[in-house]
Design a protein around this motif. Sequence first.
Motif, PDB file in Angstrom:
ATOM      1  N   LYS A  97       7.113  -3.016   3.464  1.00 62.78           N
ATOM      2  CA  LYS A  97       6.588  -2.294   4.629  1.00 62.78           C
ATOM      3  C   LYS A  97       7.724  -1.880   5.563  1.00 62.78           C
ATOM      4  CE  LYS A  97       2.057  -4.484   4.461  1.00 62.78           C
ATOM      5  NZ  LYS A  97       1.140  -5.434   5.126  1.00 62.78           N
ATOM      6  N   THR A  98       8.707  -2.746   5.731  1.00 62.57           N
ATOM      7  CA  THR A  98       9.859  -2.416   6.582  1.00 62.57           C
ATOM      8  C   THR A  98      10.675  -1.290   5.961  1.00 62.57           C
ATOM      9  OG1 THR A  98       9.994  -4.649   7.484  1.00 62.57           O
ATOM     10  CG2 THR A  98      11.995  -3.302   7.603  1.00 62.57           C
ATOM     11  N   PHE A  99      11.018  -1.418   4.675  1.00 58.77           N
ATOM     12  CA  PHE A  99      11.868  -0.418   4.029  1.00 58.77           C
ATOM     13  C   PHE A  99      11.175   0.936   3.942  1.00 58.77           C
ATOM     14  CE2 PHE A  99      13.421   1.879   0.286  1.00 58.77           C
ATOM     15  CZ  PHE A  99      14.742   2.044   0.652  1.00 58.77           C
ATOM     16  N   TYR A 100       9.958   0.980   3.384  1.00 58.22           N
ATOM     17  CA  TYR A 100       9.284   2.257   3.180  1.00 58.22           C
ATOM     18  C   TYR A 100       8.761   2.855   4.488  1.00 58.22           C
ATOM     19  CZ  TYR A 100       9.927   1.781  -1.757  1.00 58.22           C
ATOM     20  OH  TYR A 100      10.509   1.684  -2.999  1.00 58.22           O
ATOM     21  N   GLY A 101       8.317   1.999   5.421  1.00 57.38           N
ATOM     22  CA  GLY A 101       7.812   2.499   6.691  1.00 57.38           C
ATOM     23  C   GLY A 101       8.912   2.824   7.685  1.00 57.38           C
ATOM     24  N   SER A 102       9.799   1.876   7.952  1.00 63.17           N
ATOM     25  CA  SER A 102      10.831   2.078   8.979  1.00 63.17           C
ATOM     26  C   SER A 102      12.050   2.833   8.462  1.00 63.17           C
ATOM     27  CB  SER A 102      11.272   0.734   9.558  1.00 63.17           C
ATOM     28  OG  SER A 102      10.186   0.102  10.189  1.00 63.17           O
ATOM     29  N   THR A 103      12.630   2.368   7.355  1.00 65.12           N
ATOM     30  CA  THR A 103      13.861   2.997   6.868  1.00 65.12           C
ATOM     31  C   THR A 103      13.603   4.393   6.319  1.00 65.12           C
ATOM     32  OG1 THR A 103      14.819   0.838   6.369  1.00 65.12           O
ATOM     33  CG2 THR A 103      15.834   2.744   5.312  1.00 65.12           C
ATOM     34  N   LEU A 104      12.589   4.544   5.451  1.00 64.75           N
ATOM     35  CA  LEU A 104      12.312   5.874   4.888  1.00 64.75           C
ATOM     36  C   LEU A 104      11.423   6.717   5.797  1.00 64.75           C
ATOM     37  CD1 LEU A 104      11.795   5.250   1.066  1.00 64.75           C
ATOM     38  CD2 LEU A 104      13.898   5.669   2.341  1.00 64.75           C
ATOM     39  N   GLY A 105      10.721   6.106   6.722  1.00 60.40           N
ATOM     40  CA  GLY A 105       9.883   6.851   7.656  1.00 60.40           C
ATOM     41  C   GLY A 105       8.565   7.336   7.080  1.00 60.40           C
ATOM     42  N   LEU A 106       8.066   6.699   6.018  1.00 56.97           N
ATOM     43  CA  LEU A 106       6.772   7.082   5.453  1.00 56.97           C
ATOM     44  C   LEU A 106       5.651   6.509   6.317  1.00 56.97           C
ATOM     45  CD1 LEU A 106       7.448   6.536   1.639  1.00 56.97           C
ATOM     46  CD2 LEU A 106       7.783   8.596   2.999  1.00 56.97           C
ATOM     47  N   THR A 107       4.497   7.175   6.316  1.00 56.60           N
ATOM     48  CA  THR A 107       3.373   6.772   7.148  1.00 56.60           C
ATOM     49  C   THR A 107       2.496   5.757   6.429  1.00 56.60           C
ATOM     50  OG1 THR A 107       3.376   8.983   8.131  1.00 56.60           O
ATOM     51  CG2 THR A 107       1.385   7.641   8.445  1.00 56.60           C
ATOM     52  N   PRO A 108       2.348   4.545   6.986  1.00 61.85           N
ATOM     53  CA  PRO A 108       1.476   3.546   6.350  1.00 61.85           C
ATOM     54  C   PRO A 108       0.022   4.017   6.346  1.00 61.85           C
ATOM     55  CG  PRO A 108       2.870   2.539   8.028  1.00 61.85           C
ATOM     56  CD  PRO A 108       3.011   4.024   8.176  1.00 61.85           C
ATOM     57  N   ARG A 109      -0.714   3.660   5.301  1.00 62.89           N
ATOM     58  CA  ARG A 109      -2.133   3.980   5.171  1.00 62.89           C
ATOM     59  C   ARG A 109      -2.897   2.706   4.850  1.00 62.89           C
ATOM     60  NH1 ARG A 109      -2.017   7.443   8.242  1.00 62.89           N
ATOM     61  NH2 ARG A 109      -1.356   9.517   7.746  1.00 62.89           N
ATOM     62  N   ALA A 110      -4.169   2.684   5.173  1.00 64.51           N
ATOM     63  CA  ALA A 110      -5.017   1.520   4.903  1.00 64.51           C
ATOM     64  C   ALA A 110      -5.166   1.326   3.394  1.00 64.51           C
ATOM     65  CB  ALA A 110      -6.391   1.719   5.536  1.00 64.51           C
ATOM     66  N   VAL A 111      -5.233   0.063   2.994  1.00 64.69           N
ATOM     67  CA  VAL A 111      -5.472  -0.294   1.593  1.00 64.69           C
ATOM     68  C   VAL A 111      -6.845  -0.946   1.504  1.00 64.69           C
ATOM     69  CG1 VAL A 111      -3.008  -0.609   1.139  1.00 64.69           C
ATOM     70  CG2 VAL A 111      -4.402  -2.583   1.767  1.00 64.69           C
ATOM     71  N   PRO A 112      -7.410  -1.041   0.293  1.00 66.45           N
ATOM     72  CA  PRO A 112      -8.708  -1.718   0.160  1.00 66.45           C
ATOM     73  C   PRO A 112      -8.638  -3.143   0.722  1.00 66.45           C
ATOM     74  CG  PRO A 112      -8.142  -0.565  -1.855  1.00 66.45           C
ATOM     75  CD  PRO A 112      -6.935  -0.506  -0.969  1.00 66.45           C
ATOM     76  N   ALA A 113      -9.649  -3.536   1.471  1.00 66.78           N
ATOM     77  CA  ALA A 113      -9.657  -4.836   2.147  1.00 66.78           C
ATOM     78  C   ALA A 113      -9.412  -5.996   1.185  1.00 66.78           C
ATOM     79  CB  ALA A 113     -10.987  -5.032   2.885  1.00 66.78           C
ATOM     80  N   ALA A 114      -9.939  -5.921  -0.013  1.00 64.57           N
ATOM     81  CA  ALA A 114      -9.778  -7.011  -0.977  1.00 64.57           C
ATOM     82  C   ALA A 114      -8.345  -7.145  -1.484  1.00 64.57           C
ATOM     83  CB  ALA A 114     -10.730  -6.814  -2.160  1.00 64.57           C
ATOM     84  N   GLN A 115      -7.507  -6.124  -1.235  1.00 63.58           N
ATOM     85  CA  GLN A 115      -6.136  -6.143  -1.757  1.00 63.58           C
ATOM     86  C   GLN A 115      -5.081  -6.079  -0.652  1.00 63.58           C
ATOM     87  OE1 GLN A 115      -7.183  -2.798  -4.342  1.00 63.58           O
ATOM     88  NE2 GLN A 115      -6.296  -4.003  -6.013  1.00 63.58           N
ATOM     89  N   ILE A 116      -5.464  -6.402   0.567  1.00 64.00           N
ATOM     90  CA  ILE A 116      -4.544  -6.266   1.695  1.00 64.00           C
ATOM     91  C   ILE A 116      -3.311  -7.156   1.562  1.00 64.00           C
ATOM     92  CG2 ILE A 116      -5.569  -7.992   3.239  1.00 64.00           C
ATOM     93  CD1 ILE A 116      -5.341  -5.686   5.416  1.00 64.00           C
ATOM     94  N   GLU A 117      -3.397  -8.242   0.836  1.00 62.90           N
ATOM     95  CA  GLU A 117      -2.259  -9.151   0.670  1.00 62.90           C
ATOM     96  C   GLU A 117      -1.345  -8.751  -0.490  1.00 62.90           C
ATOM     97  OE1 GLU A 117      -1.543 -11.609   2.820  1.00 62.90           O
ATOM     98  OE2 GLU A 117      -3.304 -10.987   3.970  1.00 62.90           O
ATOM     99  N   THR A 118      -1.784  -7.785  -1.321  1.00 66.64           N
ATOM    100  CA  THR A 118      -0.994  -7.427  -2.512  1.00 66.64           C
ATOM    101  C   THR A 118      -0.614  -5.960  -2.588  1.00 66.64           C
ATOM    102  OG1 THR A 118      -3.002  -7.059  -3.843  1.00 66.64           O
ATOM    103  CG2 THR A 118      -2.047  -9.288  -3.875  1.00 66.64           C
ATOM    104  N   LEU A 119      -1.055  -5.142  -1.632  1.00 65.55           N
ATOM    105  CA  LEU A 119      -0.766  -3.707  -1.664  1.00 65.55           C
ATOM    106  C   LEU A 119      -0.254  -3.201  -0.321  1.00 65.55           C
ATOM    107  CD1 LEU A 119      -3.904  -2.107  -3.409  1.00 65.55           C
ATOM    108  CD2 LEU A 119      -1.661  -2.497  -4.412  1.00 65.55           C
ATOM    109  N   ALA A 120       0.559  -2.164  -0.397  1.00 68.25           N
ATOM    110  CA  ALA A 120       0.948  -1.375   0.778  1.00 68.25           C
ATOM    111  C   ALA A 120       0.941   0.081   0.322  1.00 68.25           C
ATOM    112  CB  ALA A 120       2.329  -1.775   1.281  1.00 68.25           C
ATOM    113  N   TRP A 121       0.304   0.941   1.095  1.00 69.40           N
ATOM    114  CA  TRP A 121       0.245   2.359   0.763  1.00 69.40           C
ATOM    115  C   TRP A 121       0.935   3.157   1.868  1.00 69.40           C
ATOM    116  CZ3 TRP A 121      -5.569   3.287  -0.844  1.00 69.40           C
ATOM    117  CH2 TRP A 121      -5.816   2.643  -2.061  1.00 69.40           C
TER     118      TRP A 121
END
Length: 154
Positions: free
Chosen positions: A32-56
């Motif tokens: 989340k830090t690398f793709y969101g902050s360093t690359l500047g990509l916009t985080p998106r919601a993931v399915p609630a059942a997979q919140i601990e294993t996914l980042a979009w």
Amino acid sequence: MFSSPTTTNKPLITGIAHINLTVPPGTLEHAKTFYGSTLGLTPRAVPAAQIETLAWFEVGASSSGSQQQVHISTAKHAEDTTSPTSSRHPCFAVGSLEALQALQERIVAHHQRGGPAAPMMADPVGTSSGSKGAEYPTRFFARDFAGNRLEFSL
């Protein structure tokens, strides 16, 4: 012989909806830090059942207007983790030479600063570790903190 399911010459596949990269278990916050902050990509919601294993992350809109995303998932098996020398990679299109250079500087700076979300490798500014030649546009490569190879190109 396989026949086309349509009578038009339009391609059936019009772009990339998403790519999925894997990271080791326990490192999703680094992603989340690398793709969101360093690359500047916009985080998106993931399915609630997979919140601990996914980042979009949203990359942008294609010419057809559809969203393009990078999905990061934690590796479920040892063979899912990325080899530090794997040539598999997504290529992120960058809009201008100035933007490409600025992004490379940002990634190199994060690599040099270090830390758990820091890229494992980044081409030095003004260079590319990929093949050279007139066939290749201006580009550079990096590896995220988990070893996923990333290409950035005009």
